[in-house]
Design a protein around this motif. Structure first.
Motif, PDB file in Angstrom:
ATOM      1  N   ASN A 148      -6.361 -86.815  60.766  1.00 31.49           N
ATOM      2  CA  ASN A 148      -5.782 -87.126  59.461  1.00 31.49           C
ATOM      3  C   ASN A 148      -4.441 -87.799  59.724  1.00 31.49           C
ATOM      4  OD1 ASN A 148      -4.761 -87.305  56.897  1.00 31.49           O
ATOM      5  ND2 ASN A 148      -4.553 -85.100  56.577  1.00 31.49           N
ATOM      6  N   SER A 149      -4.413 -89.103  59.611  1.00 27.90           N
ATOM      7  CA  SER A 149      -3.232 -89.885  60.016  1.00 27.90           C
ATOM      8  C   SER A 149      -1.968 -89.439  59.296  1.00 27.90           C
ATOM      9  CB  SER A 149      -3.488 -91.376  59.770  1.00 27.90           C
ATOM     10  OG  SER A 149      -4.571 -91.833  60.554  1.00 27.90           O
ATOM     11  N   ASN A 150      -2.067 -89.119  58.009  1.00 25.69           N
ATOM     12  CA  ASN A 150      -0.889 -88.658  57.265  1.00 25.69           C
ATOM     13  C   ASN A 150      -0.303 -87.400  57.894  1.00 25.69           C
ATOM     14  OD1 ASN A 150      -1.089 -90.705  55.359  1.00 25.69           O
ATOM     15  ND2 ASN A 150      -2.299 -89.478  53.938  1.00 25.69           N
ATOM     16  N   PHE A 151      -1.164 -86.453  58.199  1.00 22.10           N
ATOM     17  CA  PHE A 151      -0.714 -85.190  58.791  1.00 22.10           C
ATOM     18  C   PHE A 151      -0.104 -85.426  60.170  1.00 22.10           C
ATOM     19  CE2 PHE A 151      -1.395 -81.414  61.397  1.00 22.10           C
ATOM     20  CZ  PHE A 151      -0.876 -80.406  60.593  1.00 22.10           C
ATOM     21  N   VAL A 152      -0.765 -86.262  60.981  1.00 25.88           N
ATOM     22  CA  VAL A 152      -0.275 -86.537  62.337  1.00 25.88           C
ATOM     23  C   VAL A 152       1.098 -87.191  62.303  1.00 25.88           C
ATOM     24  CG1 VAL A 152      -0.671 -87.923  64.415  1.00 25.88           C
ATOM     25  CG2 VAL A 152      -2.566 -86.663  63.377  1.00 25.88           C
ATOM     26  N   ILE A 153       1.259 -88.188  61.429  1.00 24.57           N
ATOM     27  CA  ILE A 153       2.542 -88.895  61.340  1.00 24.57           C
ATOM     28  C   ILE A 153       3.645 -87.960  60.862  1.00 24.57           C
ATOM     29  CG2 ILE A 153       3.783 -90.714  60.102  1.00 24.57           C
ATOM     30  CD1 ILE A 153       1.132 -92.335  60.191  1.00 24.57           C
ATOM     31  N   ASP A 154       3.338 -87.112  59.878  1.00 24.92           N
ATOM     32  CA  ASP A 154       4.336 -86.174  59.346  1.00 24.92           C
ATOM     33  C   ASP A 154       4.747 -85.131  60.376  1.00 24.92           C
ATOM     34  OD1 ASP A 154       4.358 -87.461  56.922  1.00 24.92           O
ATOM     35  OD2 ASP A 154       3.037 -86.018  55.913  1.00 24.92           O
ATOM     36  N   ASN A 155       3.883 -84.865  61.350  1.00 22.61           N
ATOM     37  CA  ASN A 155       4.162 -83.818  62.340  1.00 22.61           C
ATOM     38  C   ASN A 155       4.306 -84.376  63.760  1.00 22.61           C
ATOM     39  OD1 ASN A 155       3.691 -81.001  60.843  1.00 22.61           O
ATOM     40  ND2 ASN A 155       2.170 -82.446  60.078  1.00 22.61           N
ATOM     41  N   LEU A 156       4.611 -85.658  63.852  1.00 13.83           N
ATOM     42  CA  LEU A 156       4.717 -86.312  65.152  1.00 13.83           C
ATOM     43  C   LEU A 156       5.861 -85.718  65.981  1.00 13.83           C
ATOM     44  CD1 LEU A 156       2.960 -88.703  66.172  1.00 13.83           C
ATOM     45  CD2 LEU A 156       4.871 -90.205  65.634  1.00 13.83           C
ATOM     46  N   VAL A 157       5.565 -85.390  67.226  1.00  8.40           N
ATOM     47  CA  VAL A 157       6.595 -84.927  68.169  1.00  8.40           C
ATOM     48  C   VAL A 157       7.048 -86.150  68.955  1.00  8.40           C
ATOM     49  CG1 VAL A 157       7.109 -83.423  70.117  1.00  8.40           C
ATOM     50  CG2 VAL A 157       5.520 -82.655  68.330  1.00  8.40           C
ATOM     51  N   PRO A 158       8.275 -86.655  68.711  1.00  2.51           N
ATOM     52  CA  PRO A 158       8.698 -87.928  69.313  1.00  2.51           C
ATOM     53  C   PRO A 158       8.683 -87.930  70.837  1.00  2.51           C
ATOM     54  CG  PRO A 158      10.183 -87.293  67.538  1.00  2.51           C
ATOM     55  CD  PRO A 158       9.305 -86.112  67.814  1.00  2.51           C
ATOM     56  N   GLU A 159       9.128 -86.834  71.465  1.00  2.00           N
ATOM     57  CA  GLU A 159       9.201 -86.790  72.920  1.00  2.00           C
ATOM     58  C   GLU A 159       8.739 -85.426  73.418  1.00  2.00           C
ATOM     59  OE1 GLU A 159      13.040 -87.887  74.321  1.00  2.00           O
ATOM     60  OE2 GLU A 159      12.901 -89.948  73.598  1.00  2.00           O
ATOM     61  N   GLU A 160       8.045 -85.449  74.555  1.00  2.00           N
ATOM     62  CA  GLU A 160       7.525 -84.213  75.130  1.00  2.00           C
ATOM     63  C   GLU A 160       7.369 -84.381  76.632  1.00  2.00           C
ATOM     64  OE1 GLU A 160       3.524 -81.337  74.708  1.00  2.00           O
ATOM     65  OE2 GLU A 160       3.661 -83.251  73.635  1.00  2.00           O
ATOM     66  N   MET A 161       7.633 -83.318  77.367  1.00  2.00           N
ATOM     67  CA  MET A 161       7.373 -83.291  78.809  1.00  2.00           C
ATOM     68  C   MET A 161       6.299 -82.235  79.057  1.00  2.00           C
ATOM     69  SD  MET A 161       9.963 -82.542  82.007  1.00  2.00           S
ATOM     70  CE  MET A 161      10.029 -80.778  81.688  1.00  2.00           C
ATOM     71  N   LYS A 162       5.259 -82.615  79.811  1.00  2.00           N
ATOM     72  CA  LYS A 162       4.141 -81.715  80.045  1.00  2.00           C
ATOM     73  C   LYS A 162       3.793 -81.732  81.529  1.00  2.00           C
ATOM     74  CE  LYS A 162      -0.487 -80.759  78.183  1.00  2.00           C
ATOM     75  NZ  LYS A 162      -1.554 -81.238  77.259  1.00  2.00           N
ATOM     76  N   VAL A 163       3.763 -80.575  82.162  1.00  2.00           N
ATOM     77  CA  VAL A 163       3.435 -80.475  83.574  1.00  2.00           C
ATOM     78  C   VAL A 163       2.009 -79.937  83.717  1.00  2.00           C
ATOM     79  CG1 VAL A 163       4.045 -79.485  85.810  1.00  2.00           C
ATOM     80  CG2 VAL A 163       5.847 -80.054  84.160  1.00  2.00           C
ATOM     81  N   VAL A 164       1.133 -80.716  84.342  1.00  2.00           N
ATOM     82  CA  VAL A 164      -0.257 -80.318  84.545  1.00  2.00           C
ATOM     83  C   VAL A 164      -0.639 -80.645  85.994  1.00  2.00           C
ATOM     84  CG1 VAL A 164      -2.622 -80.477  83.689  1.00  2.00           C
ATOM     85  CG2 VAL A 164      -0.722 -81.017  82.152  1.00  2.00           C
TER      86      VAL A 164
END
Length: 243
Positions: A148-164
């Motif tokens: 749901n593009s509206n929901f995704v845009i409203d809850n967008l996390v601008p920056e993230e670091m993820k270690v995998v």
């Protein structure tokens, strides 16, 4: 590094790093969705399903355990090569461009987990819908499971670091020119890598226009994997059933 935006998906999806970054996807939720969806559609026992843009085949393999004859198709040769280890008499995997008809009829065609909207050219999105239409038999149903593009845009996390798996991924998300974009940068074995994901921020109205142009009929719209009603501002998913 990928520099040709029109082909970002064919390069990024074909790397092992794509699967490393997303290795924690929830199979339990995916399986429950397949249970609910196939029951809702009342697909006949032994019915045929095309899993379009199947990746490494996680949905295809599970659908096959439910008793369906499943074909998984994906543009990524590496993903299909991996998935082929699971093949049997009623489970097959093939490299395929979803813009083109598969030249086989199915009881259902599934396009799952936001595997649509990658193309820069509108005509390619339309070609995909038209191809899906040709792949359905007389009683078949198609499903596009999109964000749901509206929901995704409203809850967008601008920056993230993820270690995998010891790799530190730096993720940057933003909206540009009607696309939801994710920049992905990381180092591995002394080399620096940069990839980009770009998915068109389609709304339900955008899909309705595509469906009209393709001559298909939207039957149901749901907002999550439990098939609850779609709510434009709060639903996490946009699950559309058409034929």
């Amino acid at each position: 590094m990928t520099t040709e935006h029109t082909k970002w998906f064919s390069s990024w999806f074909d790397t092992p790093f794509y699967h490393i970054l997303y290795k924690d996807r929830d199979d339990t939720e995916a399986h429950a969705f397949m249970d609910t969806l196939t029951e809702y559609l009342n697909i006949p026992e032994g019915g045929t399903i095309l899993d379009l843009a199947c990746g490494k085949g996680r949905h295809s393999v599970y659908l096959n355990t439910l008793g369906y004859d499943v074909t998984g198709a994906d543009l990524s040769g590496n993903s299909i090569a991996f998935a082929k280890q699971f093949e049997n008499e009623s489970l097959h995997f093939k490299v395929h461009d979803m813009c083109k008809p598969f030249n086989q009829k199915f009881d259902a065609v599934f396009n799952l987990f936001t595997s649509f909207g990658y193309f820069d050219e509108d005509i390619d999105n339309l070609k995909t819908i038209k191809s899906i239409k040709k792949e359905l038999n007389a009683t078949g149903f198609a499903v596009i499971d999109f964000m749901n593009s509206n929901f995704v845009i409203d809850n967008l996390v601008p920056e993230e670091m993820k270690v995998v798996d010891g790799i530190t991924f730096f993720l940057r998300r933003y909206v540009r020119d009607g696309y939801i974009v994710k920049d992905i940068e990381f180092d591995h074995d002394g080399n620096s890598f940069a990839f980009q994901e770009r998915v068109r921020a389609f709304s339900l109205q955008d899909f309705e226009l595509l469906f009209e142009k393709a001559g298909v009929y939207l039957l149901d719209v749901f907002g999550d994997y439990k098939l609850n009603k779609f709510k434009p501002e709060t639903s996490e998913r946009l699950v559309m059933i058409f034929k």
